[in-house]
Scaffold this motif. Structure first.
Motif, PDB file in Angstrom:
ATOM      1  N   VAL A   6       0.974  -1.233   0.052  1.00 14.90           N
ATOM      2  CA  VAL A   6      -0.096   0.103  -0.107  1.00 14.90           C
ATOM      3  C   VAL A   6       0.905   1.288  -0.127  1.00 14.90           C
ATOM      4  O   VAL A   6       1.694   1.421   0.880  1.00 14.90           O
ATOM      5  N   MET A   7       0.891   2.092  -0.998  1.00 10.89           N
ATOM      6  CA  MET A   7       1.748   3.142  -1.107  1.00 10.89           C
ATOM      7  C   MET A   7       1.033   4.531  -1.188  1.00 10.89           C
ATOM      8  O   MET A   7      -0.278   4.503  -1.652  1.00 10.89           O
ATOM      9  N   ALA A   8       1.720   5.470  -0.569  1.00  9.16           N
ATOM     10  CA  ALA A   8       0.979   6.921  -0.907  1.00  9.16           C
ATOM     11  C   ALA A   8       1.856   7.683  -1.485  1.00  9.16           C
ATOM     12  O   ALA A   8       3.088   7.706  -1.685  1.00  9.16           O
ATOM     13  N   GLY A   9       1.242   8.604  -2.339  1.00 10.16           N
ATOM     14  CA  GLY A   9       1.980   9.814  -2.931  1.00 10.16           C
ATOM     15  C   GLY A   9       2.740   9.286  -4.008  1.00 10.16           C
ATOM     16  O   GLY A   9       2.775   8.314  -4.635  1.00 10.16           O
ATOM     17  N   THR A  10       3.810  10.161  -4.354  1.00 12.27           N
ATOM     18  CA  THR A  10       4.635   9.806  -5.765  1.00 12.27           C
ATOM     19  C   THR A  10       5.989   9.512  -4.951  1.00 12.27           C
ATOM     20  O   THR A  10       6.819   9.330  -5.960  1.00 12.27           O
ATOM     21  N   GLY A  11       6.169   9.033  -3.949  1.00 12.33           N
ATOM     22  CA  GLY A  11       7.525   8.579  -3.334  1.00 12.33           C
ATOM     23  C   GLY A  11       7.414   8.842  -1.864  1.00 12.33           C
ATOM     24  O   GLY A  11       8.131   9.823  -1.309  1.00 12.33           O
ATOM     25  N   GLU A  12       6.789   8.221  -1.205  1.00 12.76           N
ATOM     26  CA  GLU A  12       6.660   8.499   0.398  1.00 12.76           C
ATOM     27  C   GLU A  12       6.500   7.223   1.053  1.00 12.76           C
ATOM     28  O   GLU A  12       7.466   6.212   0.883  1.00 12.76           O
ATOM     29  N   ALA A  13       5.448   7.086   1.959  1.00 12.65           N
ATOM     30  CA  ALA A  13       5.398   5.945   2.840  1.00 12.65           C
ATOM     31  C   ALA A  13       4.851   4.915   2.222  1.00 12.65           C
ATOM     32  O   ALA A  13       4.098   5.156   1.161  1.00 12.65           O
ATOM     33  N   MET A  14       5.056   3.656   2.660  1.00 10.85           N
ATOM     34  CA  MET A  14       4.488   2.396   2.033  1.00 10.85           C
ATOM     35  C   MET A  14       4.014   1.455   3.216  1.00 10.85           C
ATOM     36  O   MET A  14       4.867   1.467   4.389  1.00 10.85           O
ATOM     37  N   ALA A  15       3.211   0.469   3.058  1.00  8.11           N
ATOM     38  CA  ALA A  15       2.915  -0.536   4.195  1.00  8.11           C
ATOM     39  C   ALA A  15       2.946  -1.668   3.347  1.00  8.11           C
ATOM     40  O   ALA A  15       2.185  -1.993   2.223  1.00  8.11           O
ATOM     41  N   ILE A  16       3.761  -2.700   3.729  1.00  6.11           N
ATOM     42  CA  ILE A  16       3.721  -4.007   3.008  1.00  6.11           C
ATOM     43  C   ILE A  16       2.954  -5.017   3.696  1.00  6.11           C
ATOM     44  O   ILE A  16       3.640  -5.286   5.085  1.00  6.11           O
ATOM     45  N   GLU A  17       2.109  -5.763   3.459  1.00  6.59           N
ATOM     46  CA  GLU A  17       1.339  -6.756   4.107  1.00  6.59           C
ATOM     47  C   GLU A  17       1.508  -7.889   3.704  1.00  6.59           C
ATOM     48  O   GLU A  17       1.176  -8.546   2.618  1.00  6.59           O
ATOM     49  N   ARG A  24      -3.989  -7.464   8.812  1.00 10.86           N
ATOM     50  CA  ARG A  24      -4.004  -6.818  10.349  1.00 10.86           C
ATOM     51  C   ARG A  24      -3.113  -5.953  10.555  1.00 10.86           C
ATOM     52  O   ARG A  24      -3.221  -4.918  11.277  1.00 10.86           O
ATOM     53  N   ALA A  25      -2.009  -6.216   9.817  1.00 14.65           N
ATOM     54  CA  ALA A  25      -0.807  -5.441  10.168  1.00 14.65           C
ATOM     55  C   ALA A  25      -0.077  -5.352   8.844  1.00 14.65           C
ATOM     56  O   ALA A  25      -0.060  -5.956   8.120  1.00 14.65           O
ATOM     57  N   ALA A  26       1.106  -4.655   8.993  1.00 12.98           N
ATOM     58  CA  ALA A  26       2.021  -4.440   7.896  1.00 12.98           C
ATOM     59  C   ALA A  26       3.557  -3.916   8.166  1.00 12.98           C
ATOM     60  O   ALA A  26       3.509  -3.482   9.367  1.00 12.98           O
ATOM     61  N   ILE A  27       4.422  -4.236   7.594  1.00 20.25           N
ATOM     62  CA  ILE A  27       5.901  -3.730   7.602  1.00 20.25           C
ATOM     63  C   ILE A  27       5.844  -2.342   7.083  1.00 20.25           C
ATOM     64  O   ILE A  27       5.573  -2.228   5.917  1.00 20.25           O
ATOM     65  N   THR A  28       6.395  -1.251   7.804  1.00 18.63           N
ATOM     66  CA  THR A  28       6.497   0.226   7.567  1.00 18.63           C
ATOM     67  C   THR A  28       7.723   0.019   6.409  1.00 18.63           C
ATOM     68  O   THR A  28       8.700  -0.525   6.620  1.00 18.63           O
ATOM     69  N   GLY A  29       7.561   1.015   5.244  1.00 18.93           N
ATOM     70  CA  GLY A  29       8.611   1.373   4.413  1.00 18.93           C
ATOM     71  C   GLY A  29       8.495   2.853   3.836  1.00 18.93           C
ATOM     72  O   GLY A  29       7.706   3.423   3.899  1.00 18.93           O
ATOM     73  N   LEU A  30       9.636   2.935   2.990  1.00 18.86           N
ATOM     74  CA  LEU A  30       9.522   4.136   2.285  1.00 18.86           C
ATOM     75  C   LEU A  30       9.986   3.821   0.887  1.00 18.86           C
ATOM     76  O   LEU A  30      10.619   2.915   0.607  1.00 18.86           O
ATOM     77  N   PHE A  45      13.190   1.032  -2.729  1.00 23.86           N
ATOM     78  CA  PHE A  45      12.508   0.813  -1.576  1.00 23.86           C
ATOM     79  C   PHE A  45      13.286   0.401  -0.404  1.00 23.86           C
ATOM     80  O   PHE A  45      14.266  -0.215  -0.512  1.00 23.86           O
ATOM     81  N   THR A  46      12.710   0.844   0.941  1.00 26.01           N
ATOM     82  CA  THR A  46      13.344   0.500   2.171  1.00 26.01           C
ATOM     83  C   THR A  46      12.469   0.069   3.258  1.00 26.01           C
ATOM     84  O   THR A  46      11.508   0.700   3.087  1.00 26.01           O
ATOM     85  N   MET A  47      12.906  -0.827   3.990  1.00 24.70           N
ATOM     86  CA  MET A  47      12.079  -1.201   5.256  1.00 24.70           C
ATOM     87  C   MET A  47      12.582  -0.433   6.431  1.00 24.70           C
ATOM     88  O   MET A  47      13.745  -0.428   6.581  1.00 24.70           O
ATOM     89  N   LEU A  48      11.757   0.155   7.103  1.00 27.85           N
ATOM     90  CA  LEU A  48      12.077   0.764   8.561  1.00 27.85           C
ATOM     91  C   LEU A  48      12.467  -0.249   9.613  1.00 27.85           C
ATOM     92  O   LEU A  48      11.684  -1.338   9.643  1.00 27.85           O
ATOM     93  N   THR A  49      13.537  -0.034  10.148  1.00 27.14           N
ATOM     94  CA  THR A  49      13.971  -1.039  11.311  1.00 27.14           C
ATOM     95  C   THR A  49      14.196  -0.373  12.614  1.00 27.14           C
ATOM     96  O   THR A  49      14.439   0.921  12.496  1.00 27.14           O
ATOM     97  N   VAL A  50      14.238  -0.977  13.630  1.00 25.87           N
ATOM     98  CA  VAL A  50      14.623  -0.549  15.019  1.00 25.87           C
ATOM     99  C   VAL A  50      15.737  -1.370  15.750  1.00 25.87           C
ATOM    100  O   VAL A  50      15.773  -2.759  15.166  1.00 25.87           O
ATOM    101  N   ALA A  78      -3.787   1.958  11.578  1.00 23.54           N
ATOM    102  CA  ALA A  78      -3.146   2.946  11.846  1.00 23.54           C
ATOM    103  C   ALA A  78      -2.315   3.474  10.351  1.00 23.54           C
ATOM    104  O   ALA A  78      -1.501   4.198  10.263  1.00 23.54           O
ATOM    105  N   TYR A  79      -2.821   2.371   9.420  1.00 16.82           N
ATOM    106  CA  TYR A  79      -2.394   2.944   7.971  1.00 16.82           C
ATOM    107  C   TYR A  79      -2.561   4.363   7.596  1.00 16.82           C
ATOM    108  O   TYR A  79      -1.670   5.059   6.824  1.00 16.82           O
ATOM    109  N   SER A  80      -3.721   4.749   7.755  1.00 19.66           N
ATOM    110  CA  SER A  80      -3.958   6.241   7.211  1.00 19.66           C
ATOM    111  C   SER A  80      -3.194   7.126   7.796  1.00 19.66           C
ATOM    112  O   SER A  80      -2.609   8.092   7.104  1.00 19.66           O
ATOM    113  N   ASP A  81      -2.662   7.077   9.188  1.00 19.56           N
ATOM    114  CA  ASP A  81      -1.892   7.956   9.858  1.00 19.56           C
ATOM    115  C   ASP A  81      -0.212   7.591   9.258  1.00 19.56           C
ATOM    116  O   ASP A  81       0.272   8.874   9.102  1.00 19.56           O
ATOM    117  N   TRP A  82       0.207   6.570   9.044  1.00 15.74           N
ATOM    118  CA  TRP A  82       1.305   6.324   8.498  1.00 15.74           C
ATOM    119  C   TRP A  82       1.229   6.625   7.038  1.00 15.74           C
ATOM    120  O   TRP A  82       2.615   7.555   6.362  1.00 15.74           O
TER     121      TRP A  82
END
Length: 84
Positions: A6-17, A24-30, A45-50, A78-82
């Protein structure tokens, strides 16, 4: 069931399900599209890590002495916020 991005904009946040998450959840990325002078755009693409040094499971996935990293998981509600 296939993995869905699930991607937003022309180069921003993404959620990989991943299929095992059951939508029910996704991995965050850009992501970003890079314009090429001589061809089609290239997607990056990149996945965010902690840091996961103290996580009881994730710290087992890296060799001793290496920094432990874990992906950032986001709940579907929380997808819409991210993505905004």
């Amino acid at each position: 069931m296939a993995t869905r991005a699930v991607m937003a904009g022309t180069g921003e946040a993404m959620a990989i399900e991943p299929p095992s998450f059951g939508n029910r959840a996704a991995i965050t990325g850009l992501w970003r599209a890079w314009e090429q002078a001589d061809g089609p755009p290239t997607l990056s693409f990149t996945m965010l890590t902690v840091n996961a040094d103290e996580h009881p499971l994730m710290r087992r996935f890296h060799k001793p002495g290496d920094e432990k990293r874990g992906v950032v998981i986001i709940r579907a509600d929380a997808y819409s916020d991210w993505l905004s």
